[in-house]
Each structure stands twice: as C-alpha cells, then as structure tokens.
Design an enzyme around this catalytic site. Sequence first.
Site, PDB file in Angstrom:
ATOM      1  N   LYS A   1       0.805  -1.230   0.000  1.00 26.23           N
ATOM      2  CA  LYS A   1       0.000   0.000   0.000  1.00 26.23           C
ATOM      3  C   LYS A   1       0.839   1.282   0.000  1.00 26.23           C
ATOM      4  CE  LYS A   1      -4.155  -1.906   2.118  1.00 26.23           C
ATOM      5  NZ  LYS A   1      -5.113  -1.835   3.212  1.00 26.23           N
TER       6      LYS A   1
ATOM      7  N   ASN B   1      -4.862   1.980  -1.795  1.00 23.89           N
ATOM      8  CA  ASN B   1      -5.398   0.608  -1.836  1.00 23.89           C
ATOM      9  C   ASN B   1      -6.199   0.333  -3.110  1.00 23.89           C
ATOM     10  OD1 ASN B   1      -7.896   1.824  -1.395  1.00 23.89           O
ATOM     11  ND2 ASN B   1      -8.574   0.252   0.031  1.00 23.89           N
TER      12      ASN B   1
ATOM     13  N   GLY C   1      -2.443   0.021  17.051  1.00 21.14           N
ATOM     14  CA  GLY C   1      -1.707  -0.271  15.828  1.00 21.14           C
ATOM     15  C   GLY C   1      -1.387   1.006  15.073  1.00 21.14           C
ATOM     16  N   ALA C   2      -0.259   0.974  14.350  1.00 19.74           N
ATOM     17  CA  ALA C   2       0.168   2.159  13.593  1.00 19.74           C
ATOM     18  C   ALA C   2       0.723   1.738  12.240  1.00 19.74           C
ATOM     19  CB  ALA C   2       1.206   2.940  14.396  1.00 19.74           C
TER      20      ALA C   2
HETATM   21  P1  NDP Z   1       0.703  -3.680   8.925  1.00 17.84           P
HETATM   22  O1  NDP Z   1       1.589  -4.850   8.762  1.00 17.84           O
HETATM   23  O2  NDP Z   1       0.956  -2.448   8.141  1.00 17.84           O
HETATM   24  O3  NDP Z   1       0.692  -3.215  10.489  1.00 17.84           O
HETATM   25  C1  NDP Z   1       0.559  -4.180  11.506  1.00 17.84           C
HETATM   26  C2  NDP Z   1       0.331  -3.493  12.850  1.00 17.84           C
HETATM   27  O4  NDP Z   1       0.053  -4.512  13.813  1.00 17.84           O
HETATM   28  C3  NDP Z   1       1.519  -2.694  13.374  1.00 17.84           C
HETATM   29  O5  NDP Z   1       1.057  -1.588  14.101  1.00 17.84           O
HETATM   30  C4  NDP Z   1       2.193  -3.705  14.307  1.00 17.84           C
HETATM   31  O6  NDP Z   1       2.951  -3.119  15.358  1.00 17.84           O
HETATM   32  C5  NDP Z   1       0.985  -4.378  14.902  1.00 17.84           C
HETATM   33  N1  NDP Z   1       1.274  -5.708  15.433  1.00 17.84           N
HETATM   34  C6  NDP Z   1       1.576  -6.828  14.729  1.00 17.84           C
HETATM   35  N2  NDP Z   1       1.778  -7.865  15.561  1.00 17.84           N
HETATM   36  C7  NDP Z   1       1.613  -7.392  16.821  1.00 17.84           C
HETATM   37  C8  NDP Z   1       1.685  -7.985  18.120  1.00 17.84           C
HETATM   38  N3  NDP Z   1       1.981  -9.280  18.283  1.00 17.84           N
HETATM   39  N4  NDP Z   1       1.457  -7.203  19.204  1.00 17.84           N
HETATM   40  C9  NDP Z   1       1.164  -5.891  19.046  1.00 17.84           C
HETATM   41  N5  NDP Z   1       1.078  -5.270  17.856  1.00 17.84           N
HETATM   42  C10 NDP Z   1       1.302  -6.022  16.744  1.00 17.84           C
HETATM   43  O7  NDP Z   1      -0.778  -4.246   8.672  1.00 17.84           O
HETATM   44  P2  NDP Z   1      -2.057  -3.403   8.220  1.00 17.84           P
HETATM   45  O8  NDP Z   1      -2.062  -2.139   8.983  1.00 17.84           O
HETATM   46  O9  NDP Z   1      -2.134  -3.319   6.750  1.00 17.84           O
HETATM   47  O10 NDP Z   1      -3.253  -4.364   8.678  1.00 17.84           O
HETATM   48  C11 NDP Z   1      -3.626  -4.497  10.051  1.00 17.84           C
HETATM   49  C12 NDP Z   1      -4.865  -5.363  10.154  1.00 17.84           C
HETATM   50  O11 NDP Z   1      -5.990  -4.685   9.578  1.00 17.84           O
HETATM   51  C13 NDP Z   1      -4.744  -6.692   9.413  1.00 17.84           C
HETATM   52  O12 NDP Z   1      -5.268  -7.718  10.233  1.00 17.84           O
HETATM   53  C14 NDP Z   1      -5.618  -6.513   8.172  1.00 17.84           C
HETATM   54  O13 NDP Z   1      -6.214  -7.717   7.762  1.00 17.84           O
HETATM   55  C15 NDP Z   1      -6.688  -5.552   8.701  1.00 17.84           C
HETATM   56  N6  NDP Z   1      -7.284  -4.753   7.627  1.00 17.84           N
HETATM   57  C16 NDP Z   1      -8.637  -4.869   7.412  1.00 17.84           C
HETATM   58  C17 NDP Z   1      -9.247  -4.149   6.415  1.00 17.84           C
HETATM   59  C18 NDP Z   1     -10.716  -4.310   6.209  1.00 17.84           C
HETATM   60  O14 NDP Z   1     -11.226  -3.884   5.151  1.00 17.84           O
HETATM   61  N7  NDP Z   1     -11.453  -4.853   7.156  1.00 17.84           N
HETATM   62  C19 NDP Z   1      -8.498  -3.227   5.544  1.00 17.84           C
HETATM   63  C20 NDP Z   1      -7.090  -3.142   5.877  1.00 17.84           C
HETATM   64  C21 NDP Z   1      -6.515  -3.911   6.868  1.00 17.84           C
HETATM   65  P3  NDP Z   1       4.514  -2.739  15.145  1.00 17.84           P
HETATM   66  O15 NDP Z   1       4.503  -1.445  14.397  1.00 17.84           O
HETATM   67  O16 NDP Z   1       5.022  -2.613  16.526  1.00 17.84           O
HETATM   68  O17 NDP Z   1       5.120  -3.868  14.366  1.00 17.84           O
END
Ligand code: NDP
Length: 278
Positions: A72, A93, A133-134
């Site tokens: 993205k 997206n 989350g960020a």
């Molecule tokens: P990214 O990979 O860009 O970001 C992942 C985020 O999750 C980061 O903030 C990361 O923290 C955090 N994270 C991952 N593992 C852990 C953990 N074990 N403990 C704490 N924090 C954690 O993913 P996206 O932002 O693209 O997607 C996030 C979620 O949103 C996904 O599950 C995706 O399926 C969902 N989504 C749903 C959509 C919908 O239409 N319903 C659309 C887009 C996304 P850190 O920065 O510390 O690594």
Amino acid sequence: MSDQTAILDRYGLIGYPVKHSKSPVIHKLFADQSDQQMTYELLSARPEDLENAVRKFQRNGGRGLNVTVPHKAAVTRLVDEMSEEASIAGAVNTLAISPEKIVGHNTDGVGLVRDITTNWKYEVLNKRILVLGAGGAAQGIQGTLLALDPSLITIANRSIAKAEALAGHFGMLGNVEAKRFTEVNKLEPFDLVINATSAGVKGEQAPFPRAAIAAKTVCYDLSYGFSETPFITWAKSLEAETTRSGWGMLIEQAAESFKIWRDVLPDTAPVLKQLPVT
Ligand code: NDP
C-alpha cells in the site's frame, strides 16, 4: 483466455499473499447486482516484482487493481496522480488504470467510516477514540476518522516511534496523540476502541491495554474471520458494550473501489447479509 473473457474489463487484487482473499467473491456479487461486464483476479507479487506486475497488467488492458499488504505504501511511487484521500493517508489501496495513466486512491477510511456511521449508526462526533496499531491500515483510516470530529484519537502501538510518526503526520487535522500500550492503562476508558493491528490474524497475543475498555466502550476489529477474532473475544471478556469485526469495512471499501472503477455504488446490504458479519 475464452472469447467471452477477452471482452470483459479486467480488475483484480495485487498483494503478497493474496490467495485467501474474499475480494473476488465480493466484486462478483457487486458485478452481478449491477450487470457489469468484468472479471476480478488475484495477482500474487512479491515486493521486488510489484512494478513489473502492475505495468504488465496495464499493458494487457487491465482497468483497475485493489492493493493489499505489503504494497500500500510502495505503490504510491508508481502512480501518476493521487486522490485527496490517498494523499492524506500516504497510502493507496485502489488503482484506476488506463493506457495513459494510473491514479491512486484510498478507500479504507471511507470503508471504515461508512460501516461505523451508516451500517452501525454510531456517532463519532466528540468521542474519545483509541486506535491500536500504527501500520498501513491505521494510517489509512486516520484522516476520515478525524473528519468526523472526535474529541481525541490516541494511537497506541508496540513500536512507539511509528505511533508518534502517525500522530505527527495527522496532528494538523485534529487532536491526535501517541502512547505506549502500558501508558494507555493509566488513562480513562475510551468510547471507541479500534484494533488495527495484525496480531490476531498472525495468531499472536498482543499486550492490549485492559483499562481502555469499560461497559460503555464499543470495540471495532479491522480484522475479520469465519470465527470470532481474538480481539473481539478479549473485548467481550472485559464486557465491552458492543463489538464488531472488519467484514463491514471490507465490503464498504470494496464498494467504494467499485464506484471509482465503474461509476456505480453497489448496494452493500445484500452482500453483508451473505457474509458472516459478527
Ligand atoms: P501492517 O503490517 O501495516 O501493520 C501491523 C500493525 O500490527 C503494526 O502496528 C504492528 O505493530 C501491529 N502488530 C503486529 N503484531 C503485533 C503484536 N503481536 N502485538 C502488538 N502489535 C502487533 O498491517 P495493516 O495495517 O495493513 O493491517 C492491520 C490489520 O488490519 C490486518 O489484520 C488486516 O487484515 C486488517 N485490515 C482490514 C481491512 C478491512 O477492510 N477490514 C483493511 C485493511 C486492513 P509494530 O509497528 O510494533 O510492528
């Protein structure tokens, strides 16, 4: 390719991995509903193959792509123009493709807000919101959430630097702050808590702040699945008022992409009914 396929407009989803995506089913339902002559395929492309895959799709007459993890942000470098939503989000997206140019859009924020405000009838005005989350999804939704004038958005992330960067980027649009999960435990409970982490889908346990949730709190998980997501199970165990998973957002962001491509906004209600919205 059959003769019939050859005359249909081509759309698809590009990401890595993509094989479990529900987008082909959703766009087929939209196309059937509005009698649009189109196909929707899955394109699996590793980061190093992204540009080649998009250019090849464009050369072969492709008209539009949805873009998912992990592309993205990277795909913004390939577009000729960006919509206002995509520029604010800094992420794309949806691609609208013609032989001459590629325009980048972001429909994640509109998708979330439409699910919350239209389907769910939840009012964001003056609410205190916690976004867990960020990553890319958290980034994509900030601008449209802030446009609804919440009193505060607190972004909490495992890596605090990413939360601070997002808070800095969106601070000019409203009241946004960054916190560690442990710091959130010292704050008052929130009105709305949105899980935008991928912890649950990866099967990981996240140290989410329990103090964020009280009986009045409503909880939204961007993640979705065929059974209850770990975040929703956790929120229910803390007796949150309402919980909702990301199926509605998935369908609404797809509908907005469909509108960009075909100039028809699908009726999402019958599609929502066919999926296991929890
Ligand atoms: P990214 O990979 O860009 O970001 C992942 C985020 O999750 C980061 O903030 C990361 O923290 C955090 N994270 C991952 N593992 C852990 C953990 N074990 N403990 C704490 N924090 C954690 O993913 P996206 O932002 O693209 O997607 C996030 C979620 O949103 C996904 O599950 C995706 O399926 C969902 N989504 C749903 C959509 C919908 O239409 N319903 C659309 C887009 C996304 P850190 O920065 O510390 O690594």
